[in-house]
Design an enzyme around this catalytic site. Structure first.
Site, PDB file in Angstrom:
ATOM      1  N   HIS A 104      40.129  72.654 -22.046  1.00  0.00           N
ATOM      2  CA  HIS A 104      39.084  71.714 -22.476  1.00  0.00           C
ATOM      3  C   HIS A 104      38.448  72.171 -23.783  1.00  0.00           C
ATOM      4  CE1 HIS A 104      39.529  69.517 -18.782  1.00  0.00           C
ATOM      5  NE2 HIS A 104      39.567  70.665 -18.158  1.00  0.00           N
TER       6      HIS A 104
ATOM      7  N   CYS B  61      50.313  59.560 -25.581  1.00  0.00           N
ATOM      8  CA  CYS B  61      48.931  59.992 -25.789  1.00  0.00           C
ATOM      9  C   CYS B  61      48.746  61.478 -25.555  1.00  0.00           C
ATOM     10  CB  CYS B  61      47.965  59.190 -24.916  1.00  0.00           C
ATOM     11  SG  CYS B  61      48.178  59.445 -23.144  1.00  0.00           S
TER      12      CYS B  61
ATOM     13  N   GLU C 181      53.356  60.409 -16.607  1.00  0.00           N
ATOM     14  CA  GLU C 181      53.115  61.847 -16.746  1.00  0.00           C
ATOM     15  C   GLU C 181      53.728  62.636 -15.600  1.00  0.00           C
ATOM     16  OE1 GLU C 181      48.847  62.439 -16.806  1.00  0.00           O
ATOM     17  OE2 GLU C 181      48.574  60.631 -15.608  1.00  0.00           O
TER      18      GLU C 181
ATOM     19  N   ASN D 262      51.499  66.134 -21.888  1.00  0.00           N
ATOM     20  CA  ASN D 262      51.032  67.438 -21.392  1.00  0.00           C
ATOM     21  C   ASN D 262      51.419  67.632 -19.925  1.00  0.00           C
ATOM     22  OD1 ASN D 262      49.835  67.279 -23.877  1.00  0.00           O
ATOM     23  ND2 ASN D 262      47.735  67.284 -23.130  1.00  0.00           N
ATOM     24  N   ASP D 263      51.041  66.653 -19.092  1.00  0.00           N
ATOM     25  CA  ASP D 263      51.384  66.759 -17.673  1.00  0.00           C
ATOM     26  C   ASP D 263      52.871  66.529 -17.440  1.00  0.00           C
ATOM     27  OD1 ASP D 263      49.151  67.575 -16.216  1.00  0.00           O
ATOM     28  OD2 ASP D 263      48.270  65.588 -16.238  1.00  0.00           O
TER      29      ASP D 263
ATOM     30  N   ARG E 234      41.448  55.125 -19.540  1.00  0.00           N
ATOM     31  CA  ARG E 234      42.105  55.689 -18.364  1.00  0.00           C
ATOM     32  C   ARG E 234      41.102  55.756 -17.219  1.00  0.00           C
ATOM     33  NH1 ARG E 234      44.302  61.686 -18.986  1.00  0.00           N
ATOM     34  NH2 ARG E 234      42.098  62.210 -18.898  1.00  0.00           N
TER      35      ARG E 234
ATOM     36  N   ARG F 296      39.021  59.088 -22.056  1.00  0.00           N
ATOM     37  CA  ARG F 296      38.973  59.857 -20.803  1.00  0.00           C
ATOM     38  C   ARG F 296      37.676  59.519 -20.064  1.00  0.00           C
ATOM     39  NH1 ARG F 296      40.483  63.490 -24.914  1.00  0.00           N
ATOM     40  NH2 ARG F 296      42.642  64.209 -24.791  1.00  0.00           N
TER      41      ARG F 296
ATOM     42  N   ARG G 101      50.359  74.293 -16.930  1.00  0.00           N
ATOM     43  CA  ARG G 101      50.039  74.342 -18.361  1.00  0.00           C
ATOM     44  C   ARG G 101      48.780  75.141 -18.666  1.00  0.00           C
ATOM     45  NH1 ARG G 101      46.846  69.577 -20.177  1.00  0.00           N
ATOM     46  NH2 ARG G 101      46.267  68.302 -18.390  1.00  0.00           N
TER      47      ARG G 101
END
Length: 543
Positions: free
Chosen positions: A188, A501, A430, A453-454, A331, A295, A464
């Site tokens: 984060h 994204c 994802e 990422n996921d 999302r 988000r 990750r």
């Protein structure tokens, strides 16, 4: 001079004083005191600091999410000024010679129980508020968390790593950069640095202590190097490098307002990823063509209780209006995994990334999901909002989401509430399951947005956030790229658009490959919009 090496999460050079992020442990254990009046004074000092914090939070929330959302911080200020609350704490200190921390905690528990026993639902909800304000006072009594911004105009923040709730409380206007001993390029802290466009280096494996607090520091985000107390030669060298970076940024201004189009005419949309409405200025300043990932979980992370429909509506409405008709892809909540919220009361899991998170929470708590969908639909009347569901693994899940969405639409129709009846509905791809089944999933939705990422972590079976496995974590792994290509092809066969994204969308070494795959949209951190557009405009896919 102390030199640290880590992983860069945003390029650039930043120079400034270092400030340590203090994470204090709250202890409310009872202990004897000698001077009751001195202890009362400690309590009053902590209470006043807490009130000032709440005033700042109110102003920030007012700017970011509007009056409805900000009002809770005004309520908390009033509760800290309540005579009964103050008298209870001071009485226990004086009458029982109790330390302030224990007196605050005992009063908090007594008042919370009193609120819970009331018949009125509104008053019952105040139990969480009194516990929240008391915790804020206890934090101050135990040393105070966070960063003391009062010492400096601007700072480089040093920490082990920062949780989502901690990054939300930082005064981002004063942050020059981040240095963390732990964390990953997907942490984060890293996401916040990329959104703000400030240099950051994570995973230096070197914890910093109070002896470096206030020292001059340099972050070289181009090489992943941090210099603390730099010598004159290093300082001059880095200042020269900083000037070169400033020149590069000025050159990027040439593509502001230009089409995101290759030399042979291939167009791609370049959108921005954001964490909350407070990031809207970055979206506009960096000339993004829309928002590809909003988000929404920030609303849940910032709150001490479930955000109301109106609180959410105001945040989404503000964002939609600010974008002036450009697409805003929101999302639905992605709580769970590394984004834990106490009041959700999720069971502790050995592997939360594979557990109860995102759409799984929504489908098992449909009333919670409906509240968010009502807010999203209502806000869609004020701009071009699209909604997307995260962590999908099957067509059945999508159908269940759409059924709940249809119920909400019917409710709003019956109430005569306006909303965009053509609002696009998509999913995040994802999981390998979603990518492999993308031909079936494409029949159910209006668009795909690939969360690289996921998708990478689940495809490679590597957490990750686990930095010790970085040597094995390959975001360019052929399996990941094949799944992306398969998703794009299946989406296009069904006539829907496909975007990316995740962080790979900003990887300029893959831009040409993604355009050749046919990716329609790339959504990146706001400061990366112009570098990506420059890259797109340099390409000629005929070669």
């Amino acid at each position: 001079m102390l030199t640290l090496k880590g992983k860069s999460v945003f390029p650039g050079i930043t120079i400034g004083p270092l400030a340590l992020f203090h994470r204090n442990t709250i202890s409310t254990a009872q202990r004897p005191i000698q001077d009751a009046e001195a202890e009362v004074a400690r309590f009053q000092d902590a209470r006043k600091v807490a009130i000032e914090q709440l005033k700042d939070l109110y102003e920030k929330a007012l700017e970011k999410v509007g009056e409805e959302q900000a009002a809770v911080f005004e309520v908390h200020q009033m509760m800290l000024d309540d005579d009964d609350y103050i008298d209870s704490i001071e009485g226990q200190i004086r009458d029982e010679m109790l330390n302030a921390e224990a007196a605050v905690d005992r009063t908090a528990q007594q008042f919370a129980e009193m609120f819970r026993s009331m018949d009125d639902a509104y008053m019952q909800a105040r139990a969480a508020d009194v516990l929240d304000i008391s915790r804020r006072v206890e934090q101050q009594l135990c040393g105070g968390p966070g960063v003391d911004f009062s010492k400096y105009d601007h700072v480089i923040i040093a920490a082990d790593d920062l949780a989502p709730s901690e990054t939300l409380q930082l005064d981002t206007d004063k942050i020059l950069g981040f240095v963390t001993s732990a964390g990953s390029t997907n942490s984060h802290t890293a996401i916040l640095a990329r959104t703000l466009g400030i240099a950051a280096v994570v995973s230096t494996d070197t914890p910093l202590h109070t002896d470096v607090d206030g020292m001059m520091a340099i972050i070289d985000g181009l090489t992943g190097t941090v210099y603390i107390n730099p010598d004159e030669e290093t300082l001059q060298s880095m200042e020269a490098k900083q000037r070169e970076e400033a020149d590069r940024k000025r050159r990027l201004e040439e593509v502001r307002g230009a089409a995101s189009e290759t030399k042979d005419g291939r167009r791609v949309k370049i959108f921005a990823n954001i964490g909350n409405p407070g990031n809207i200025p970055q979206v506009l300043d960096n000339d993004a063509e829309g928002i590809g990932l909003f988000r929404s979980e920030f609303l849940y992370l910032e709150n001490s209780d479930y955000p109301t429909e109106d609180q959410q509506f105001e945040a989404y409405k503000k964002t939609a209006e600010a974008l002036g008709g450009k697409t805003v892809v929101i999302r639905t909540l992605d709580i769970g995994a590394d984004k834990q919220v106490d009041y959700f009361q999720l069971d502790k899991e050995e592997n939360p990334a594979m557990g109860m998170r995102a759409i799984r929470i929504c489908l098992t708590r449909p009333e919670l999901f409906k509240t968010q969908l009502r807010a999203l639909l209502r806000a869609s009347a004020f701009g071009k909002i699209a909604v997307m569901f995260p962590m999908i693994i099957s067509a059945d899940e999508v159908k269940r989401c759409k059924a709940i969405l249809a119920d909400v639409r019917a409710e709003l129709d019956a109430e005569g509430v306006a909303y965009d009846k053509d609002m696009e509905v998509g999913i995040m791809v994802e999981t390998p399951a979603a990518a492999i089944m993308s031909d079936e999933l494409a029949k159910e939705v209006d668009f795909f947005s690939i969360g690289s990422n996921d998708l990478t972590q689940y495809t490679l079976a590597i957490d990750r956030q686990q930095t010790k496995l970085d040597a094995f974590f390959d975001a360019h792994h052929p399996a990941v790229l094949r799944l992306i290509q398969q998703t794009v092809e299946n989406g296009h066969k069904a006539g829907i658009w496909v975007g990316i994204c995740g962080e790979l969308g900003a990887d300029l070494t893959l831009t040409e490959a993604f355009l050749r795959m046919g990716v329609d949209e790339l959504s990146v951190s706001p400061p990366l919009v112009l570098p990506l557009r420059e890259k797109v405009r340099s390409l000629d896919l005929r070669k």
